[in-house]
Write an enzyme that holds these catalytic residues in place. Sequence first.
Site, PDB file in Angstrom:
ATOM      1  N   HIS A 192      -9.406  -3.314   6.040  1.00  0.00           N
ATOM      2  CA  HIS A 192      -8.927  -1.999   5.639  1.00  0.00           C
ATOM      3  C   HIS A 192      -9.267  -0.987   6.706  1.00  0.00           C
ATOM      4  CE1 HIS A 192      -7.496  -2.011   1.349  1.00  0.00           C
ATOM      5  NE2 HIS A 192      -7.445  -3.240   1.783  1.00  0.00           N
TER       6      HIS A 192
ATOM      7  N   LYS B 195      -6.938   6.392  -8.131  1.00  0.00           N
ATOM      8  CA  LYS B 195      -6.204   7.512  -7.538  1.00  0.00           C
ATOM      9  C   LYS B 195      -5.167   8.041  -8.530  1.00  0.00           C
ATOM     10  CE  LYS B 195      -3.142   8.248  -3.663  1.00  0.00           C
ATOM     11  NZ  LYS B 195      -1.938   7.605  -4.139  1.00  0.00           N
TER      12      LYS B 195
END
Length: 879
Positions: free
Chosen positions: A138, A545
């Site tokens: 990532h 999120k």
Amino acid sequence: MNQPYSAMRNNIHMLGDFLGETIREAQGNEILELIESIRVLSRDSRAGDEKAREQLLDKLANISTENVLPVARAFSQFLNLTNIAEQYQTISRHHQDESLGNRSLSALFARLKAQGTPVETVIKTVEKLSIELVLTAHPTEVTRRSLVHKHVEINKCLGQLEHDDLTEAEQTKLKRRLMQLIALAWHTNEIRAARPTPVDEAKWGMAIIENSLWKAVPDFCRELNFQLEKHFDVQYEVALSPVRFSSWMGGDRDGNPFVTAEITQKVLRMNRWKAAELFLNDVSDLVEELSIVQCTPEFREKYGDHIEPYRVVVKGLRSKLQKTLTYFGELIEAKPTTVDPSEIITCDNDLWEPLYDCYQSLHACGMRIIANGSLLDCLRRIRCFGLGLSRLDIRQESSRHETAIAEITRYIGLGDYAQWTEDDKQAFLVRELSSRRPLVPTNWTPSPETQEILDTCKVVAQQPEGTISAYVISMAREASDVLAVHLLLKEAGCNYTLPVAPLFETLDDLDHSEKVMTDLFNIGWYRGVINNYQMVMIGYSDSAKDAGMLAASWAQYRAQEALVNLAEKYHIELVLFHGRGGTVGRGGAPAHAALLSQPPRSLKSGLRVTEQGEMIRFKLGLPAVAVETLNLYASAILEANLLPPPEPKQKWRDIMDKGAAISCEIYRGVVRGEPDFVPYFRSATPEQELGKLPLGSRPSKRNPNGGVESLRAIPWIFAWMQNRLMLPAWLGAGAALRQMIEQGEESTLKEMCNEWPFFSTRIGMLEMVFSKADLWLAEHYDQRLVAKELHRLGKTLRAQLSADIQTVLTLAHDGQLMADLPWIAESIALRNVYTDPLNLLQVELLQRLRSQGEVRDPQLEQALMITITGIAAGMRNTG
């Protein structure tokens, strides 16, 4: 403070002194004095000295352009050195027993024995132990590989310095080596010149395996065996493999146009080349070692009558591995192959069988001590890594498969698949999957996007079974999303059933996951091919999120619970694949606590979890640290299966249902409902500037023109962590808890804290976030960077954070944050003195750069990037 922590402080102090000497030599006394004065003011400011705080602000506001870079680098590098000292502390010889405490395998086995757990039950559970760590690159691993290597060497020096029997000359030599390494780090650019490519990321993953995990896995198996022998007088079976590794590096194409079928093919070959090289080293050592004459008659009969029978066998393997290495090396470099493919080793069993025969013969001839040496380590590695080194996951978004199939159906005159109902899609897919004729006409030329999907499926189909571990479908919403991938793989000629894992990652998708899997399990064709095995991936970052931490974590819990019950009903082995990050906003929590907070029976088939970016380095980057990490994972999985957590009481569920709904409404009310939120976010954090940091190969946005919803979960969290408001990790959670307390639920919430690991872990994660958040610094970002008309929003959010901290303190042990983990509280306090100047400097740099318009001073930009990486090191979490 107790002795181990004073030892750690001494190490930090020593490394800091050496860094100071390096800076003095490289930059001169004046700069060192400036850095030291900033450090002292920061320390006093943290202690509550208002005058020191004003002087600190004044000093950093007036810092010259030429001084910003060395100052930013000094504090950033010091935080890196602190991380090294802390990482070393966990494996220090003086600290080993305390490091894992009651979370270790040893402590768990002692507890099981004391409670009278039948030995057979323990052995059965240990035999089924399965830990699969999926390495992902990532875009958060902010430290360059060339620096990581120096950090590993520093760690080794700290280990050598710990020996009590060093002569003065040896001590001096080691300290000089430390100074050299720190100087080398100082004179190395922290920031990459360019973004890594997917191939670079894959090489980074291979380096972790080669430099750490290759040694750690057999060491961990030895530890497991030692504890089993000590507590239950049994051996851990050689053929078992408690640990596996997979990777997304070179396989994850979701939102990353740079990962193509060609790249995936190249990475698979690189993995095979590296595995051949590592096994060649192992086998070459065995050629030297196994000079033994005696073997069993069966061994002689199978491998021939030789004076040194084992040596002959391992020499044969050495020759084949050399050819395998050459073969894959030529393929990678696109050279004509000079090796006959029939002369290379292609399947794990070709390596395993002769070595296992050696092992059994040595055992039978009374040479157990020899068999259990490096030969056993090599056998463990074959079981764990195999000739593919790490298996590869393929990941792609569901809409890409739908578009590809729609293109096919339009071409063959069946209409537009994308417009069909879900029932019609399923009927068509099952019909085609059951049919023997191909769907795709041979003379058809698809669009480049569809061609890429088909090419990827062809690469998968060409691999030996087991090389690809799963095909993960992100944004999976319906059963047809899973069937579509099965059809595309069938069309590509894949003659084995690859696990196809839907990834449920938004709140709605998590709530809908049980229905999707029920639909699939009710399809006869599907049940026939999956062989009673199903993998499902749970997304942590996107759900947080989408809905905020509390609502997301409760949706994840409920979805897992429902899927476990569903799989049991249909007698299907379910593997839950957890897509966690290192941060709280992305599902991160200390490994042991996180696993014990899972729903009962959800770890029955073992654990599959992503290890991401910087967390790979913190948890797996050194062999001894990796052994500890595996020990923690193993003990938590075994504990969850042998001493399962309680089923939550109905009143606890009711409170979570209510709290999740309230927190989601509050979170979305701000993030989606507040018209000024996006402009506030863009100005109060370095979000826009983050896009310039060459972190990962993947673009930070799914849609370059969109708002928060188009931003990937990782930069979203990274940006808020920089300004110390840490918003995604707490927004909505504390306010929901406050409402529950006001409704008279305080005693029930405290009961949940004490009796329910799921809930206590959530509170613990909030405590951690609140310990790292800083109201004054967040306000300072607003005052200097945010337009006046947006100040009200920042003020509201800080007031909410302040109230939330008080709410959590009402529920926390001893009424103080992190009371049960004092060493983490201590670590955060120590770092703040060095992170605060980086935050203040970052504000100064952001203001200067933003006022410069389009043409920006490269020196200031470089310094800004260093503050970003330094704060990431200080927070020990990035995205």
